[in-house]
Motif scaffolding. Structure first.
Motif, short mmCIF file in Angstrom:
data_model
loop_
_atom_site.label_atom_id
_atom_site.label_comp_id
_atom_site.label_asym_id
_atom_site.label_seq_id
_atom_site.Cartn_x
_atom_site.Cartn_y
_atom_site.Cartn_z
N ASP A 32 0.77 -1.31 -0.05
CA ASP A 32 -0.03 -0.13 0.05
C ASP A 32 0.98 1.26 -0.02
OD1 ASP A 32 -2.83 -1.04 0.61
OD2 ASP A 32 -1.84 -2.17 2.02
N HIS B 209 -4.85 5.47 -3.74
CA HIS B 209 -4.41 4.22 -2.90
C HIS B 209 -3.95 3.43 -3.84
CE1 HIS B 209 -5.72 0.97 0.23
NE2 HIS B 209 -4.52 0.99 -0.03
N THR C 22 -0.92 0.32 -5.34
CA THR C 22 -0.18 -0.67 -4.85
C THR C 22 1.04 -0.91 -5.68
OG1 THR C 22 -2.24 -1.80 -4.06
CG2 THR C 22 -0.49 -3.17 -4.75
N PRO D 217 -10.54 11.12 1.20
CA PRO D 217 -10.05 9.82 0.47
C PRO D 217 -8.85 10.10 -0.12
CG PRO D 217 -12.10 10.60 0.01
CD PRO D 217 -11.76 11.74 0.77
N ALA D 218 -7.90 9.20 -0.56
CA ALA D 218 -8.34 7.86 -0.31
C ALA D 218 -7.69 7.01 0.87
CB ALA D 218 -8.14 6.93 -1.75
N VAL D 219 -6.33 7.63 1.12
CA VAL D 219 -5.80 6.80 2.22
C VAL D 219 -4.94 7.92 2.89
CG1 VAL D 219 -3.90 6.13 0.61
CG2 VAL D 219 -4.09 4.81 2.79
N ASP E 188 -7.50 3.64 5.48
CA ASP E 188 -8.40 3.64 4.22
C ASP E 188 -9.46 4.17 4.47
OD1 ASP E 188 -10.23 3.02 2.41
OD2 ASP E 188 -8.88 1.03 1.74
N GLU F 98 -11.95 5.37 2.49
CA GLU F 98 -13.15 5.08 1.65
C GLU F 98 -13.85 3.76 2.51
OE1 GLU F 98 -11.20 4.40 -1.98
OE2 GLU F 98 -12.09 6.35 -2.81
N LYS F 99 -13.01 2.59 3.15
CA LYS F 99 -13.57 1.75 3.89
C LYS F 99 -13.69 1.92 5.34
CE LYS F 99 -11.19 -1.99 0.97
NZ LYS F 99 -10.63 -3.03 0.77
N ILE G 18 -5.73 -0.14 7.55
CA ILE G 18 -5.13 -1.26 6.51
C ILE G 18 -4.23 -2.17 7.60
CG2 ILE G 18 -3.55 -1.68 4.76
CD1 ILE G 18 -4.60 0.97 3.85
#
Length: 269
Positions: free
Chosen positions: A87, A100, A102, A246-248, A257, A259-260, A264
């Motif tokens: 992340d 966000h 990867t 958002p996002a992280v 996170d 959005e969630k 993480i």
């Protein structure tokens, strides 16, 4: 937006209007476009002629000396680089929102080493010296040859530092602890420039012109160290710890996170 709406929003029923029952706070302008002020009234009295700023804070004021950082070990900012994707906080030019991402991180002996567009970001708890530290990789900040740190870190205002090496990041933390908070830029272990914000680590009690001149110098210095146009060296950094955009984001408890609305999971060491 600046008067009655704001007062109603915050339940300040005695403010926000010029009418019976309201506190008479208002400004008289000669020209609306140029905002040419003719008079300033506070509680019904013209204070424009005799208004003076509050006296300087005493050196021992409780509003000073508010940066309390636990001693940090040399490995405090180490981050394990995983074999697969990891992340990453991706900065977006001209925006406070982040991506966000990867990515596989550049590494040495299994540990993340900032390079190839990656910087390291850390958030250090600075109110109660708990020793809590969150660390994450970021992309888009572009800093080379040092570290930039700030205690203006919305909304919790912990100490936030970004850099391309741990030694300069630790030196930047030490410098802000020394001056009581503010902004600093460090390279090769030495502060290149520091703007103390000695009131709560957020506000300067120095003259506006002095603060503005130092800030412009520091922004120019950050640009020379690689921070690109579109990324404000200090304001962008300050919002990377605000876990509602958002996002992280990053907090002393780790990556979040938005959005969630969940942390993480930390990578195993």
């Amino acid at each position: 937006m600046a008067s009655i709406n704001t007062a109603q929003c915050y339940g300040l029923r005695h403010l926000g209007a010029i009418a019976p029952g309201y506190q008479a706070d208002f400004v008289v302008l000669r020209d609306l476009r140029r905002v040419d002020i003719a008079a300033v009234y506070h509680k019904g009295k013209d204070v424009a002629g005799g208004f003076a700023a509050a006296p300087p804070l005493a050196p021992d004021s409780p509003l000073r000396h508010t940066v309390h950082v636990a001693p940090l070990a040399p490995e405090a900012f180490r981050l394990k680089a995983m074999e697969g994707g990891q992340d990453v906080i991706g900065l977006i030019a001209g925006q406070l929102a982040t991506e966000h991402l990867t990515r596989k991180l550049p590494a040495q002996n299994g540990w993340f080493v900032p390079c190839d567009g990656f910087n390291k970001l850390a958030v250090v708890e600075r109110h109660h010296a708990t020793g809590a530290v969150g660390v994450a990789p970021i992309m888009g900040y572009g800093l080379r040859g040092g570290a930039i740190a700030t205690t203006v870190s919305h909304d919790s205002h912990n100490l936030l530092v970004a850099g391309d090496n741990d030694a300069d990041m630790l030196a930047a933390v030490a410098e802000l602890a020394r001056v009581g908070g503010g902004y600093t830029i460090v390279s090769h272990g030495e502060p290149l420039a520091t703007l103390p914000l000695s009131v709560l680590g957020l506000v300067s009690d120095r003259p506006y012109e002095e603060v503005e001149q130092k800030l412009h110098h520091m922004i120019s210095l950050a640009r020379k160290m690689g921070v690109p146009e579109g990324i404000e060296p200090f304001i962008t950094l300050s919002f990377l710890a605000l876990p509602v955009i958002p996002a992280v984001r990053l907090t002393p408890r780790g990556l979040f996170d938005v959005e969630k609305f969940a942390f993480i999971a930390a990578q195993p060491e």
